[in-house]
Design an enzyme around this catalytic site. Structure first.
Site, mmCIF file in Angstrom:
data_model
loop_
_atom_site.group_PDB
_atom_site.id
_atom_site.type_symbol
_atom_site.label_atom_id
_atom_site.label_comp_id
_atom_site.label_asym_id
_atom_site.label_seq_id
_atom_site.Cartn_x
_atom_site.Cartn_y
_atom_site.Cartn_z
ATOM 1 C CG ASN A 1 30.610 34.104 43.681
ATOM 2 O OD1 ASN A 1 29.974 33.568 42.778
ATOM 3 N ND2 ASN A 1 30.366 33.873 44.952
ATOM 4 C CB THR B 1 37.533 33.334 42.490
ATOM 5 O OG1 THR B 1 36.731 33.261 43.676
ATOM 6 C CG2 THR B 1 38.633 32.279 42.545
ATOM 7 C CD GLU C 1 33.904 30.795 43.830
ATOM 8 O OE1 GLU C 1 34.829 31.450 44.349
ATOM 9 O OE2 GLU C 1 33.355 29.823 44.386
#
Length: 314
Positions: free
Chosen positions: A214, A212, A260
């Site tokens: 962030n 992901t 995220e």
């Protein structure tokens, strides 16, 4: 489109213009009515159109600590205004000294001396000057002295969002805080967007097979309620379907609230250090703590499948 910060940035040879003033946070559909009318009136008169807005939000100066969650940063608002046809945006630094300007002084210093207003377009509840003492009636009264017209546009359209409440930035913030990003999108006329720089996190998503981005969000950003959402991640001009997680990651006893975004079906993306945008399409589920990592992985797979379907349909 020209962008000015402070009265001193306005070109000295600036001529007559059509002006609208307000915070215009989010540039929602009600705001679009006012700004659109300012653009149309400017074209009728053959002069430029100008939006005057403020930084920081006036409430933060008048009542420290009361800064509302922002629906869009200033650069995003300027982009949206440019799409509506505005010729210039003036951002006025809102200081304690500036907040003490009387309504009459505000009109003279900003509208008359600098922007040479030919017309001013506002909503019915527009207030300005020290202690918000000025209103559209006073604005129109001084227009007879300073040779500008005032037009009032009803911005309070409504729809299904908020159970039929008139559209406003306040209602939009409340819906976002509740996780109702679809209701917020009805008011905004587009998905709610969160922006920021991609920073390194715990990298658990990568370990689980779902890396992901962030996103370190900008100060005072209006962030949706904790949960999983379908939407899009935009980086380097590319818009990618995404599964978005907002929350503290209770599965791993997290305490810091993060945003995220997993770019669905994308491999090998390196987004660290990039400024990205996350657009929220639909709420999928709330934040949960699962009995095992396998149960978490099953849930993530289901989330990604659902987000793929929702973004594909959109």
């Amino acid at each position: 489109m020209q962008r000015w910060r402070g009265l001193e940035d306005i070109p000295q040879d600036w001529g007559r213009s059509v002006v609208t003033i307000g915070s215009y946070d989010g540039v929602h559909r009600g705001h679009q009515l006012i700004i659109g009318r300012a653009v149309a009136r400017a074209r009728e008169l053959g002069v430029p159109s100008v939006v005057v807005t403020f930084d920081p939000h006036p409430s933060e100066v008048v009542r420290a600590g009361s800064h509302p969650p922002l629906l869009a940063p200033h650069h995003r608002r300027a982009e949206l205004m440019a799409e509506l046809g505005i010729d210039a945006v003036l951002i006025l630094p809102f200081t304690t000294e500036f907040s003490k300007l009387s309504p009459a002084d505000f009109i003279v210093k900003v509208l008359v001396d600098k922007l040479h207003a030919r017309a001013v377009i506002e909503g019915p509840n527009f207030r300005f000057g020290h202690k918000a003492a000025g209103n559209v009636g006073f604005l129109a009264e001084l227009g007879t002295t300073y040779d500008y017209e005032v037009e009032v546009v009803d911005l309070y359209v409504s729809g299904a969002a908020g159970g039929g409440e008139p559209f406003s930035s306040t209602l939009t913030r409340r819906l976002i805080a509740d996780g109702d990003v679809e209701g917020a999108a009805e008011i905004l006329g587009r998905p709610h967007r969160v922006e920021g720089v991609v920073v390194r996190g715990a990298q658990r998503g990568r370990e689980l097979g779902y890396p992901t981005a962030n996103v370190e969000t900008l100060p005072h950003t209006a962030i949706p309620a904790d949960g999983v959402y379908a939407g899009w991640l935009t980086a380097d001009g590319e818009r990618m379907p995404a599964a978005i997680s907002v929350g503290t990651n209770p599965q791993f006893d997290g305490t810091e609230r993060t945003v995220e975004a997993y770019a669905i079906d994308r491999v090998g993306l390196d987004l660290y250090g990039l400024h990205v945008a996350v657009d929220f399409l639909a709420y999928v589920r709330g934040q949960e703590r699962f009995e095992s990592i396998d149960a978490l992985l099953d849930a993530i797979a289901a989330d990604v499948k659902k987000c793929r379907e929702l973004t594909g349909a959109a």
